[in-house]
Design a protein around this motif. Structure first.
Motif, PDB file in Angstrom:
ATOM      1  N   ILE A  81      -0.672   2.432   5.462  1.00  0.00           N
ATOM      2  CA  ILE A  81      -1.937   2.500   5.228  1.00  0.00           C
ATOM      3  C   ILE A  81      -2.802   1.497   5.612  1.00  0.00           C
ATOM      4  N   LYS A 122      -8.426   1.871  -2.670  1.00  0.00           N
ATOM      5  CA  LYS A 122      -7.182   2.725  -2.940  1.00  0.00           C
ATOM      6  C   LYS A 122      -6.841   3.100  -1.660  1.00  0.00           C
ATOM      7  N   ILE A 123      -7.437   3.432  -0.616  1.00  0.00           N
ATOM      8  CA  ILE A 123      -7.124   3.852   0.513  1.00  0.00           C
ATOM      9  C   ILE A 123      -7.057   3.101   1.861  1.00  0.00           C
ATOM     10  N   THR A 124      -6.865   1.615   1.577  1.00  0.00           N
ATOM     11  CA  THR A 124      -6.795   0.809   2.454  1.00  0.00           C
ATOM     12  C   THR A 124      -5.503   0.059   2.103  1.00  0.00           C
ATOM     13  N   GLY A 125      -4.928   0.490   1.040  1.00  0.00           N
ATOM     14  CA  GLY A 125      -3.802  -0.439   0.589  1.00  0.00           C
ATOM     15  C   GLY A 125      -3.909  -1.464  -0.205  1.00  0.00           C
ATOM     16  N   ARG A 126      -5.127  -2.050  -0.347  1.00  0.00           N
ATOM     17  CA  ARG A 126      -5.549  -3.122  -1.126  1.00  0.00           C
ATOM     18  C   ARG A 126      -5.501  -3.023  -2.697  1.00  0.00           C
ATOM     19  N   MET A 182     -13.749   8.424   1.786  1.00  0.00           N
ATOM     20  CA  MET A 182     -15.392   7.727   1.175  1.00  0.00           C
ATOM     21  C   MET A 182     -16.479   8.707   0.928  1.00  0.00           C
ATOM     22  N   ARG A 236     -12.200   2.376  -1.951  1.00  0.00           N
ATOM     23  CA  ARG A 236     -12.096   1.706  -0.935  1.00  0.00           C
ATOM     24  C   ARG A 236     -10.516   1.152  -0.842  1.00  0.00           C
ATOM     25  N   GLN A 251      -9.867   7.574   6.418  1.00  0.00           N
ATOM     26  CA  GLN A 251     -10.471   6.896   5.414  1.00  0.00           C
ATOM     27  C   GLN A 251     -12.000   7.347   5.133  1.00  0.00           C
ATOM     28  N   GLY A 258       0.951  -1.273  -0.061  1.00  0.00           N
ATOM     29  CA  GLY A 258      -0.030   0.129  -0.097  1.00  0.00           C
ATOM     30  C   GLY A 258       0.847   1.223   0.010  1.00  0.00           C
TER      31      GLY A 258
END
Lengths: 210, 797
Positions: free
Chosen positions: A127, B18-22, A146, B16, A142, A87
């Motif tokens: 992250i 993109k902002i959780t590292g997945r 969203m 989601r 986060q 990430g």
């Protein structure tokens, strides 16, 4: 260069100047060597003894992780190529873009410009560590992203989210202008700055209500 | 009642991750036994490799193998190869090294000894036009497939005009077109504005460098690529590697921007697959920012002369435009587009264009967001203001007067547009900006700071036709939309499915978007470029949704009785005179019926590449699959009017953008928040292009000085305007069923124009007529000091 006695000695050996020289010499960043603990040793790090001494225990996202780290290895490379925490992004290799931003003891830092060996006893958050692993609940930052539909290509997003996390922890009453300064170490090439600031203000609002 | 989807904000389905590292970008993929590859880049702008001694490199621990230029395809003429023994720019890849680690790659490259023969080089295209000027190629400076190489030069007399600051009149222009009667146009003019203008080249620098990971398994290539497009890039890679496209599993789930530099992928994406095939190991080619600067493409710079005639009422009656283009070593088409966009933006009716695309030994050029249009709008808008000033006319009024309606045809062939709402965009923006009051602030001084008002109008392509849509309603009742377009952050993968989902009466949580992995099915798609996808693929998906709707109704009528046309869809059900069915039941029935219902029979007019994708989903549910046969005539273009307010510090040459307003004609708005972001983001990129992204070369050695982000600095969050607002005209394009056109391209030119016009305004109407607008340039002009370089010198930034 391979015999690592202590962090202090290491820091002396790897001054900022020699570190940067090493980075320049390799054309990029350093040391994804012995990727997945295989292959030959390079840069003279050849002895069994030194291999053993390269083993570090890092605290990453609240977990202790044992990892074999070269003396001149950056945190970004350790995270991405040793701990599979991809990430954290590499956008420039040299502290210009902020895509690799992580938290070290709660402070946002460029992981491309920290030697992993400097982090003994320190706590690293990436992250991947923001979401609640048990409940799937997102962090306030986060959730704010969203809510506001932040980011376009989002290669910069992990870095921005980590900087925002440090920002709202320090100052949940941050103003839009202060947020601009707090996030100025991160670059968004899509220039989605309006939405990013909307996310920052929403994150601060959520942080205040927690 | 199902929710409304078109024109409503939502969180894209990939956010989601993109902002959780997945979210996995190309460099985030790993494979068992993966090794690394690095490129040896040319240290000279033009040379011949006489010899390579790799004996020391082969002894570096971890070294695996080397790939040389002789092992890759070497196309004829000025066409880029993956590796070359005659590099045409500093940084061009000569060879590739594979090793167990990236560091071993670098050590091996350090140990390689090259014997290079330096060759003449040219950096500034105008210098290459001088009678004895250098050429980018040893064979000449012009190439045609029919006649091969030749050399084209101007005369000493031409350069006497150039050196005197006048537009030359060279014989046999490389490109020339005219429309109307230019002499009559200038004869009609009360005011004639004539300027020489320099627009610098600009490196794309997407946040994600163009990394690739690849491996082969039982003859099948698995490639993980940083690219703007997906299905089209897979076809490009198959061509480069000469393999069957269906033998590639192509993965590009997330791409960290491209801005035109990764449209069909890129030349060097095929090196990792080739190296992997050679050594039998998975190969990671991690491209660094330093390397990205060289191989990552750039927008071509222009040196231009523009002469514009205006009638007393402000109407532009003639344009005489001449552009010398820095085409890099492998060419670019920007200058042609620029000429057409000059015509459509200012509607002179009478125009002459002469173009001189010149090869240079600078990094390769490629389309960059609004290619050609972004340069010319930023260059010509200050001239419109000069005309307004001389005619004592309002700056907005002269733009509205000259902006086109749908009646005006663009360029030498007078190409018509499907819709043109440029005048409406200008009026809307003026209202949002409060132009009437803001223009009163023009030139107002507060200490050392002077207010400048900027206006920019820009246009670009915004669509295309004839691609395919593919979707399946599965027995779980959900709609699965298969996308062949790329995912570089524009939200097209989901935005283009929203009108289709709305047609099928679905709520958004009943829709799944499948993208980025060819093993899951990619229908024939447009390239993800030229702002095409919102138009092209909202149409293609709409066509597939119409096909699905027809089949749903037919099944309902079959099962429940009555006429198919009496059935309607809502909230995942089909309802009509005989009762209702859930989509889950419809999907089961479609599978039982087979034939066209579940994809066993496909429409005969599908593009060939869609068939294998559709075949992957045969029998899995009710298939909607169709080619976009909606048709239409004319070009599809969007418009953006931008207004801005800056404060220029006349003592330091620094300026701050206080306000930015964007008003756009994109037809129907599909996703408001994303549209606003495209307007702002593109405009800020345009500001960076005009302001801080420098392109500077050492003229003696031909190496770039500004080769990293801090030296060719894109705008940061501190540079973003303090106040921003946007709105859309919102009149649907009449020739597309969804009414929607793309955006993305025109915002760059408009953003650049806002700065070029606002700075000229703050300087009392003086046009600097070159970019980048650096503080030293501004201060020199204000203080009346001569420039430290020639008026038309390029790459001195």
């Amino acid at each position: 260069m391979h015999d690592v006695e202590s962090v202090g000695v290491l820091e002396k050996k790897y001054s900022r100047r020699t570190f940067i020289k090493g980075v320049i010499a390799t054309g990029a960043t350093v040391s994804s060597a012995n990727y997945l603990f295989r292959g030959p040793n390079i840069l003279g790090a050849a002895t069994l003894q030194s291999t053993t001494e390269r083993l570090l225990t890092l605290t990453v996202n609240g977990q202790e992780r044992r990892v074999d780290v070269l003396p001149n290895e950056t945190l970004a490379m350790t995270l991405r190529y040793k701990l599979n925490l991809t990430g954290t992004k590499l956008g420039c290799d040299r502290a210009e873009c902020g895509a690799c931003t992580v938290l070290v003891d709660g402070v946002n830092q460029y992981s491309c410009s920290i030697l992993t060996h400097q982090l003994r006893g320190r706590s690293v958050t990436t992250i991947e560590g923001l979401e609640n692993a048990d409940t799937g609940e997102l962090s306030v930052v986060q959730q704010a992203v969203m809510d506001e539909g932040g980011f376009q290509c989002a290669f910069c997003a992990p870095g921005f989210v980590m900087s925002m996390t440090a920002m709202v922890a320090n100052n949940p009453n941050v103003t839009r202008e202060e947020a601009r300064v707090a996030l100025s170490g991160n670059l968004c090439r899509c220039a989605d700055y309006d939405k990013i600031l909307n996310c920052a203000m929403r994150a601060a609002e959520l942080a205040r209500s927690v | 009642m199902a929710e409304k989807l078109v024109g409503v904000n939502y969180a894209p389905p990939d956010l989601r991750a993109k902002i959780t590292g997945r979210a996995r970008y190309a460099e985030d993929f790993r494979a068992q036994g993966m090794v690394f590859m690095k490129l040896l880049l040319s240290p000279m702008p033009h040379c011949r490799v006489r010899g390579v001694d790799d004996s020391r490199a082969r002894r570096v621990p971890g070294f695996i193998d080397i790939m040389r230029a002789s092992e890759v395809n070497q196309p004829e003429g000025p066409t880029e190869a993956m590796l070359t023994d005659e590099p045409k720019y500093e940084g061009e890849p000569i060879l590739a090294v594979a090793a167990e680690s990236e560091e071993a790659c670098a050590a091996a490259i350090e140990a390689i000894e090259l014997d290079l023969e330096p060759l003449p080089f040219v950096l500034d295209p105008l210098q290459g036009l001088r009678p004895n000027g250098p050429n980018a190629y040893t064979e000449g400076n012009q190439f045609s497939g029919q006649d091969g190489w030749s050399t084209y030069k101007w005369t000493d007399a031409d350069f006497a005009e150039v050196d005197a600051g006048r537009m030359p009149n060279p014989a046999n222009p490389l490109v020339e077109w005219t429309k109307g009667d230019i002499e009559a146009g200038f004869a009609e003019a009360t005011v004639i504005i004539e300027e020489a203008i320099v627009h610098q080249s600009v490196t794309h620098h997407p946040m994600e460098p163009r990394s690739t990971m690849a491996y082969w398994e039982n003859g099948r290539l698995h490639a993980f690529v940083s690219t703007q497009s997906a299905q089209r890039t897979k076809m490009g890679m198959a061509g480069a590697l000469e393999v069957d496209p269906e033998e590639i599993t192509f993965v590009s789930e997330f791409t960290g921007g491209g801005f035109g530099s990764k449209i069909p992928g890129h030349t060097h994406m095929s090196l990792a697959p080739l190296m992997s095939r050679k050594i039998g190991r998975p190969v990671m080619h991690r491209v660094t920012r330093y390397e990205e600067n060289y191989i990552g493409r750039a927008r071509p710079g222009f040196q231009a002369w523009a002469k514009m005639g205006f009638r007393a009422d402000g109407k532009c009656t003639a344009i005489d435009l001449m552009i010398v283009q820095d085409s890099g070593p492998y060419g670019a088409g920007d200058h042609n587009t620029a000429s057409n966009i000059a015509d459509i933006t200012y509607t002179p009716g009478n125009m002459r264009y002469r173009g001189f695309p010149m090869y240079t030994n600078t990094p390769p050029k490629a389309a960059q967001r609004g290619p050609g249009g972004a340069q010319i709008n930023g260059m010509l808008e200050p001239l419109i203001d000069q005309a307004a000033r001389e005619l004592n006319m309002d700056r907005l009024a002269i733009r509205i007067l000259n902006a086109p309606t749908v009646e005006y045809g663009m360029g030498p062939r007078s190409q018509r547009m499907t819709s043109t709402r440029a005048k409406e965009a200008l009026r809307l923006g003026a209202e949002l900006f409060d132009y009437e009051n803001k223009i009163q602030l023009s030139g107002q001084r507060n200490g050392s700071k002077v207010t400048g008002i900027g206006l920019g109008l820009s246009t670009y392509t915004a669509g295309s036709r004839g691609y395919d849509g593919l979707m399946v309603i599965r027995p779980d009742g959900k709609l699965y939309v298969y996308q062949g377009i790329g995912n570089l952050g524009t939200h097209s993968i989901s935005d283009t499915a929203r009108p289709a989902a709305e047609l099928l009466g679905l709520n958004w949580d009943q829709v799944e978007i499948i993208w980025g992995d060819s093993s899951r099915g990619m229908p024939n798609s447009s390239v993800q470029a030229g702002s095409q996808t919102t138009h092209a693929h909202s149409r293609a998906n709409y066509a597939a949704a119409q096909d699905a709707l027809r089949k749903i109704r037919a099944i309902a009528a079959r099962q429940l009785g009555g006429n198919a046309n009496q059935y309607r869809v809502d909230n995942g059900r089909v309802l009509g005179p005989g009762g209702s069915m859930t989509f889950a039941q419809v999907a089961q029935r479609a599978i039982a019926l087979g034939g066209e219902y579940d994809g066993h029979t496909l429409p005969g007019d599908l593009n060939a590449a869609t068939v294998p994708a559709a075949n992957m989903h045969v029998g899995t549910g009710l298939m909607g699959v169709a080619r976009d046969n909606f048709g239409g005539e004319g070009g599809i273009y969007s418009w953006l009017a931008v207004f801005g307010l800056i404060e220029l510090d006349v003592e330091t040459g620094q300026f701050e953008t206080k306000e930015l307003v964007c008003a756009t004609d994109v037809g129907t708005v599909v996703h408001p928040r994303s549209l606003g972001a495209q307007c702002y983001g593109g405009a800020i990129q345009g500001m960076g292009m005009a302001m801080s992204q420098r392109w500077v070369f050492d003229p003696q050695y031909g190496v770039p000085f500004a080769n990293r982000l801090y030296t060719a600095r894109p705008p940061s969050i501190m540079d973003a305007p303090r106040s921003m607002a946007w709105d859309a005209v919102g009149i649907p394009d009449p020739q597309t069923p969804t009414g929607a056109k793309g955006i993305g391209e025109p915002s760059v030119g408009a953003g650049s124009a806002v700065l070029t016009t606002a700075i000229a305004d703050a300087m009392g109407g003086r046009c600097l007529c070159r970019t980048p607008l650096t503080p030293d340039l501004i201060v020199a002009e204000l203080e009346g000091r001569p420039l430290p370089f020639g008026r038309l010198d390029q790459h001195v930034g």
